[in-house]
Design a protein around this motif. Sequence first.
Motif, mmCIF file in Angstrom:
data_model
loop_
_atom_site.group_PDB
_atom_site.id
_atom_site.type_symbol
_atom_site.label_atom_id
_atom_site.label_comp_id
_atom_site.label_asym_id
_atom_site.label_seq_id
_atom_site.Cartn_x
_atom_site.Cartn_y
_atom_site.Cartn_z
ATOM 1 N N ASP A 132 40.884 -19.030 39.048
ATOM 2 C CA ASP A 132 41.368 -17.870 39.807
ATOM 3 C C ASP A 132 40.335 -16.760 39.916
ATOM 4 O OD1 ASP A 132 43.876 -19.102 40.202
ATOM 5 O OD2 ASP A 132 44.588 -18.379 38.252
ATOM 6 N N GLY A 133 39.054 -17.135 40.044
ATOM 7 C CA GLY A 133 38.014 -16.145 40.235
ATOM 8 C C GLY A 133 37.552 -15.454 38.969
ATOM 9 N N LEU A 134 37.965 -15.951 37.810
ATOM 10 C CA LEU A 134 37.521 -15.405 36.525
ATOM 11 C C LEU A 134 36.489 -16.349 35.903
ATOM 12 C CD1 LEU A 134 40.919 -14.240 34.978
ATOM 13 C CD2 LEU A 134 39.227 -12.865 36.198
ATOM 14 N N VAL B 46 34.788 -8.498 22.217
ATOM 15 C CA VAL B 46 34.244 -7.928 23.452
ATOM 16 C C VAL B 46 35.300 -8.024 24.545
ATOM 17 C CG1 VAL B 46 32.465 -8.121 25.228
ATOM 18 C CG2 VAL B 46 31.897 -8.553 22.831
ATOM 19 N N ASP B 47 35.673 -6.873 25.135
ATOM 20 C CA ASP B 47 36.702 -6.888 26.168
ATOM 21 C C ASP B 47 36.222 -6.359 27.516
ATOM 22 O OD1 ASP B 47 36.489 -4.196 25.660
ATOM 23 O OD2 ASP B 47 38.548 -3.925 24.966
ATOM 24 N N GLU B 48 34.947 -5.989 27.620
ATOM 25 C CA GLU B 48 34.392 -5.583 28.912
ATOM 26 C C GLU B 48 33.591 -6.748 29.477
ATOM 27 O OE1 GLU B 48 31.528 -2.251 31.115
ATOM 28 O OE2 GLU B 48 31.975 -2.029 28.981
ATOM 29 N N VAL B 49 34.247 -7.533 30.300
ATOM 30 C CA VAL B 49 33.652 -8.754 30.838
ATOM 31 C C VAL B 49 33.862 -8.761 32.350
ATOM 32 C CG1 VAL B 49 33.643 -11.276 30.780
ATOM 33 C CG2 VAL B 49 34.147 -9.988 28.694
ATOM 34 N N TYR B 50 32.816 -9.156 33.080
ATOM 35 C CA TYR B 50 32.847 -9.135 34.541
ATOM 36 C C TYR B 50 32.675 -10.540 35.102
ATOM 37 C CZ TYR B 50 32.301 -4.124 33.924
ATOM 38 O OH TYR B 50 32.490 -2.821 33.549
ATOM 39 N N ALA B 51 33.453 -10.809 36.152
ATOM 40 C CA ALA B 51 33.339 -12.083 36.871
ATOM 41 C C ALA B 51 32.265 -11.935 37.940
ATOM 42 C CB ALA B 51 34.688 -12.452 37.481
ATOM 43 N N VAL B 52 31.034 -11.862 37.486
ATOM 44 C CA VAL B 52 29.886 -11.658 38.370
ATOM 45 C C VAL B 52 28.755 -12.558 37.886
ATOM 46 C CG1 VAL B 52 28.230 -10.002 39.320
ATOM 47 C CG2 VAL B 52 30.549 -9.250 38.741
ATOM 48 N N GLY B 53 28.126 -13.289 38.787
ATOM 49 C CA GLY B 53 27.070 -14.220 38.394
ATOM 50 C C GLY B 53 25.748 -13.922 39.056
#
Length: 440
Positions: free
Chosen positions: A167-169, A183-190
């Motif tokens: 789902d885009g994560l 760690v809770d600051e995570v981005y779905a960016v590659g």
Amino acid sequence: MINRLDLRGRSLTARELIEALPRAEVRVEDAAERVVGIIAAVRAHGAAELRDLAEKFDGVRPVNLRVPAEAFKKALLTLDPAVREAIEESITRVRAVHKAQLPQDFVVDLAPGAQVRQRWIPVGRVGLYVPGGLAVYPSSVIMNVVAAQEAGVRSLAVASPPQKENDGLPHPTILAACALLGVDEVYAVGGAQAIAMFAYGARGSEPQDGDILCEPVNVVTGPGNVYVAAAKRLVRGVVGIDAEAGTTEIAVLADGGANADHVAADLISQAEHDPAAASVLVTDSVELAGAVEARLVDRTEVTRHSARVSQALAGPQSAIVLVDSIAHGVEVVNAYGAEHLEIQTADAADVALKITNAGAIFVGPYSPVALGDYMAGSNHVLPTGGCAHFASGLGVHSFIKAVQVIEYSADALQEISTKIVAFANAEDLPAHGEAIQVRF
């Protein structure tokens, strides 16, 4: 399947040797030409551009560029218990090694009242990149996060590519590893766009992003493909980077006593990362070279990622290199500067002491690179593409800076004041000397 390069009987200069050795056709400088536009677009358009690039490169347009809290909980609940146990063991070992890396502050008293102190201070915020694509890398989460945590960094952000199947994560195992590390600051960016986001920050474009999606960081670290390495090169100076950790490399320096099956297995273990991965054997034994070639064929046929492995082994970045002797081999691997270097010789420990250029050195038949990838305790984020000639792998040192504190009394300054004035005048900077004289 794999090329041969015969350096026996050839006297090459250092430059000729570097040019003769196998390297990938796509170089960081070539990739940089493609990456410049991506960095500029992310800097200008923020989250909107990040979504466009995810759709283009990852085949999915993420609704949530920042991973929501409930996704971490779900990832932990669905994590295979055996994988969780392995992750936790890796964290324990990597943390022990990195805790020992912390340098000590020091104080030097040069004269009565003349003191210089040095403090090591962690940077304020870091961006940690975890690759995706052809494999899943919770191990890279551990390597990045633990090193930063042991350095004392207070603000950590992780980026990993979005997945259509999730789902885009990012992959749930990545999210579970982040959760286990707090760690809770995570981005779905590659890719290069993640590096740009970290370096310049990114404004939001959707209500769920907020006005600011991601604040800029001080240091960007983590492995990736050649485009990630190129992006890191381009933002260096805006932020600090660890090293240009691009597509993986393994070099094995082996003599005739090495086990051909072990060597072949180790070369394949890195070749399965990527079709552009580099696998290089340096040996003084024609017999071993032939045996390894045969075992590569046999093992490649039955390994899961056979097509990927075959492409990597047949590429210009991979080869079996024949040398006159192990001493000659040491010269060759020092010129190559491998990310991972295995020493499989009769006197491996002694040979390892002669290595000056390698990201990490694996000594003996029972210290394979795969051990370092997961659970040796060492860090697997290492310089590639010859950068081991001047760069170190990721560690606590990647996230700290040395600050010197100078404190002199009036008497201590006056004692050397005439010498300072002489220096200033010699450099034709008289105001420097006057800044000393005015105090007396």
